[in-house]
Design an enzyme around this catalytic site. Structure first.
Site, PDB file in Angstrom:
ATOM      1  N   GLY A  35      13.640  10.314   8.406  1.00 39.38           N
ATOM      2  CA  GLY A  35      13.889   8.996   8.987  1.00 39.38           C
ATOM      3  C   GLY A  35      13.774   9.001  10.504  1.00 39.38           C
ATOM      4  O   GLY A  35      13.405   7.994  11.115  1.00 39.38           O
ATOM      5  N   GLU A  44      10.261   8.639  11.161  1.00 40.10           N
ATOM      6  CA  GLU A  44       9.855   7.280  10.783  1.00 40.10           C
ATOM      7  C   GLU A  44      10.207   6.288  11.890  1.00 40.10           C
ATOM      8  O   GLU A  44       9.446   5.362  12.176  1.00 40.10           O
ATOM      9  CB  GLU A  44      10.522   6.888   9.466  1.00 40.10           C
ATOM     10  CG  GLU A  44       9.994   7.713   8.294  1.00 40.10           C
ATOM     11  CD  GLU A  44      10.572   7.260   6.986  1.00 40.10           C
ATOM     12  OE1 GLU A  44      10.043   6.306   6.407  1.00 40.10           O
ATOM     13  OE2 GLU A  44      11.570   7.857   6.531  1.00 40.10           O
ATOM     14  N   GLU A  81      10.792  14.670   3.029  1.00 39.54           N
ATOM     15  CA  GLU A  81      11.437  13.966   1.908  1.00 39.54           C
ATOM     16  C   GLU A  81      10.995  14.462   0.541  1.00 39.54           C
ATOM     17  O   GLU A  81      11.806  14.492  -0.396  1.00 39.54           O
ATOM     18  CB  GLU A  81      11.182  12.451   2.001  1.00 39.54           C
ATOM     19  CG  GLU A  81      11.968  11.748   3.091  1.00 39.54           C
ATOM     20  CD  GLU A  81      11.267  11.725   4.436  1.00 39.54           C
ATOM     21  OE1 GLU A  81      10.340  12.527   4.639  1.00 39.54           O
ATOM     22  OE2 GLU A  81      11.657  10.910   5.287  1.00 39.54           O
ATOM     23  N   ALA A 133      17.508  10.637   7.507  1.00 33.38           N
ATOM     24  CA  ALA A 133      18.533   9.748   6.972  1.00 33.38           C
ATOM     25  C   ALA A 133      19.743  10.614   6.616  1.00 33.38           C
ATOM     26  O   ALA A 133      19.663  11.844   6.621  1.00 33.38           O
ATOM     27  CB  ALA A 133      18.006   9.034   5.747  1.00 33.38           C
TER      28      ALA A 133
END
Ligand code: NAI
Length: 686
Positions: free
Chosen positions: A118, A121, A143, A72
């Site tokens: 992310g 993910e 993270e 992210a």
């Protein structure tokens, strides 16, 4: 067929098999990150694909040479002020990824390079993941290192895919794995050569193979009942407690908490994941770890502003440091010639290179190539060909002078000259050179393979362009460059000097070894000051004491001297202040228990002593600013990342109380401290 719609961050194309290739190339960024805007566009694209009845499959791929997707957008997330905003963002991404997962056509993530956070993910929401076998291909969910945990559904999907134990380990450790390890775990379906990546993606879409990997996903099904979840969590929490404390690093505990609360199979696991990120995002730990991330980026920026590339490095001295630096450089792809009169030192360096290459490169042909790049060179033939010459011989000015006189005669004009000295003056070493401006310090820390920071030292006459080349080289070998000015112990050792000094002072006041070291660990340091002195070597500490521990009493120095005279040099002789059995430190039990007030006092003094040194380093411009100083203490001295840095931590205290304590500690008037420009600089920044 109509022309595909144009997007800013994604390129869509349809091939002859009617497969949609979704190439990510985030505009105005060197790397792909999943910002709000990037995900919004993806949302439109997924709807477009859903409505395209002709499409037979989708492949996610990156158009950037820097890798697949790095996660992210950390900058965007770190600016979130309202936790609901974070939860809302996570929900939107979760819905989008679930839509991808629910597509009726096969979806493949074709991964080359970094696939993190992310990015992974997103890949987990695809039906297949194929990774290139390039050594730069790494997958991970880092993270927890930012004080949060995956929030786009990754912590749920990983458990569903890998099973509870493997999946939890993968999230809690926040560690990256290469393509082959990912295949072994079941995280990717296949590993192929980069040139075969696209073809493999087409194969997976056209054949949709069923079981391509074996995982322990059954454990997630089996352990779903609440009672079993709570028993297993108890067991996992015990393991976690040995590594990190919950008040210091709450995110890994939150991952376990989410699972025990709602499991991993029901839809509500996603809602719990998003809510949990919302709770974590405003914790001080998260704030500080985002700061650490930005400090790391700031250090990488120090290597910008010029072009320089080292193909061949010549290292003089193959001892503890020179040997390990040579090993690191060879593993990082540089040609290395290693000069030392001692055949034993060269032999040992080669053996250590092999061990490091095995650990980091894993595959036989890569290990062999790294070994081929390292050339033992007792006569120093490589000196005249190298782009960078690094001296790492014994810490003796006369020896270094002889070495640099010879370098001056033989080195290419364009070569950068550097020394790894940790205590000698750069200007004094440079005095024998025709052009002293050519010399920089490139100061590595021990152990080289584990310490991320390297200080790039400039003396008064150093040419700034040479210093920049030093920083570029440090970044080239995947370390973090910290520019510092010449001065005893530069930055990191000055701060550690303060840590040692306060530790020895506490011993003198009758505190036990265990109490002093426990106080250091309570502060969050990886080791207490006395354990650390034993690790560094008491002979080294004694030699450095006059300038790194100038306020040490006669008594403390005599105790240190006595140990050295008895040959008790610490860990390396298996006896120092502690005894050792191999790697293991043997701790004698204290007769009396130490009360918590004493521990707190020692901890406070350890902190004040380091803070005092830090302010001196700022004042004397050893380091250029507050951020650089904090980066140095975290990445070089092991100061706990969850505190965001020494100066960041200082600012969590009441200014007046801290001024009083620090003035007391330094034995100066508060008014004198308040006039100190470094003290003012500390409080000037928000
Ligand atoms: P060391 O004693 O392990 O190795 C020194 C090596 O230099 C020996 O192998 C010796 O044979 C070789 N040598 C001596 N004279 C030489 C010459 N004329 N030409 C080529 N090689 C020669 O020392 P260590 O610990 O590796 O330190 C090397 C340098 O790195 C020193 O300047 C030290 O201050 C610095 N340093 C040491 C750190 C540590 O933790 N040991 C950390 C950071 C810097």
């Amino acid at each position: 067929m109509s022309e595909p719609k144009k997007y800013r961050h994604w390129q869509l194309s349809q091939d002859e098999h009617n497969i949609t290739w979704l190439s990510i190339d985030v505009a105005d960024r060197e790397v792909n990150v999943l910002s709000y805007a990037v995900l919004e566009e993806l949302s439109d694209i997924v709807l477009e694909i859903r409505n395209n009845g002709a499409c037979t499959g989708v492949v996610f791929i990156s158009n950037k040479p820097s890798g697949f997707i790095l996660g992210a957008d950390v900058k965007e997330i770190s600016q979130v002020e309202d936790p609901n905003e974070a939860v809302d963002f996570m929900h939107k991404a979760q819905i989008l990824f679930s839509m991808i997962e629910a597509l009726r056509i096969p979806v493949v993530a074709a991964i080359d390079g970094l696939c993190l956070g992310g990015g992974l993910e997103l890949a987990l929401a695809c039906h297949y993941r194929i990774a290139s076998d390039a050594s730069g291909t790494q997958l991970g969910l880092p993270e927890v290192k930012l004080g949060i945990h995956p929030g786009f559904g990754g912590s749920v999907r990983v458990l569903r895919l890998l099973g509870i134990f493997q999946g939890m380990n993968f999230i809690l450790q926040g560690r990256n794995v290469d393509a082959y390890a990912a295949k072994k775990m079941g995280l990717v379906n296949d590993v192929v050569a980069l040139r075969q990546l696209r073809r493999a993606a087409i194969y997976f879409i056209q054949h949709q193979p069923k079981k391509t990997v074996k995982t322990a996903r059954w454990s997630t099904l089996l352990l779903e009942p609440p009672l079993l979840r709570s028993i297993v969590t108890g067991f996992l929490v015990q393991g976690l407690k040995k590594k990190v404390k919950q008040d210091q690093y709450p995110a890994p505990y939150a991952v376990l908490g989410n699972w025990v609360e709602v499991g991993a199979l029901k839809e509500k696991a996603f809602a719990e994941e998003a809510a949990s990120v919302g709770r974590l995002i405003l914790t001080p730990t998260c704030h500080n770890l985002f700061r650490v991330f930005s400090l790391q980026e700031k250090l990488k920026e120090k290597a910008k502003g010029g072009e320089f590339k080292v193909h061949h490095i010549h290292i003089i001295g193959a001892g503890v440091m020179g040997g390990d630096i040579a090993a690191w450089c060879a593993v990082q792809g540089l040609q290395v010639s290693l000069q030392d009169p001692s055949p034993q030192a060269l032999g040992s360096a080669l053996a250590r290179t092999y061990t490091l290459a095995q650990k980091l490169l894993k595959r036989k042909h890569l290990i062999e190539a790294a070994m081929d790049r390292l050339c033992p060179d007792p006569q120093g033939y490589g000196l005249s060909k190298a782009d960078l010459i690094l001296e790492a011989a014994v810490e003796n000015l006369a020896v270094k002078h002889e070495i640099f006189k010879n370098i001056d005669l033989k080195a290419k004009d364009s070569a950068i000259l550097a020394t790894n000295t940790s205590s000698l003056s750069l200007s004094e070493i440079a005095a024998v050179l025709k052009n002293p401006g050519r010399l920089i310090g490139i100061h590595f820390f021990n152990p080289v393979s584990k310490m991320p920071l390297v200080e790039v030292v400039s003396a008064e006459k150093t040419d700034p362009k040479t210093a920049l080349c030093g920083a570029i080289f440090v970044k080239q070998i995947k370390k973090l460059p910290l520019p510092v000015r010449d001065g005893h112990g530069f930055l990191v050792n000055q701060i550690l000097g303060g840590y040692f000094e306060a530790g020895f002072k506490a011993l003198e006041t009758g505190q036990s070894l265990n109490a002093v070291d426990k106080a250091g660990r309570n502060l969050g340091m990886p080791m207490g000051p006395i354990e650390l002195a034993d690790r560094v070597g008491l002979d080294v500490c004694l030699a450095a004491a006059p300038y790194l521990m100038p306020a040490s009493s006669e008594k403390a120095l005599t105790a240190l001297q006595a140990k050295v005279q008895q040959g008790e040099l610490g860990y390396k002789t298996q006896k120092g202040f502690y005894r050792y059995s191999g790697e293991k430190l043997i701790r004698e039990k204290d007769k009396d228990t130490v009360n918590s007030a004493s521990l707190k006092k020692i901890q406070r003094n350890l902190f004040l002593s380091m803070l005092s040194r830090a302010l001196i380093c700022l004042e004397t411009q050893i380091v250029s600013g507050v951020d650089e100083l904090d980066a140095g203490v975290i990445f070089g001295a092991g100061f706990p990342p969850f505190r965001g840095g020494l100066l960041q931590y200082a600012k969590t205290f009441d200014k007046n109380e801290l001024a009083k304590d620090l003035a007391d500690y330094r034995k100066i008037e508060i008014t004198a401290l308040e006039k100190d420009s470094a003290w003012q600089q500390l409080w000037a920044i928000g």
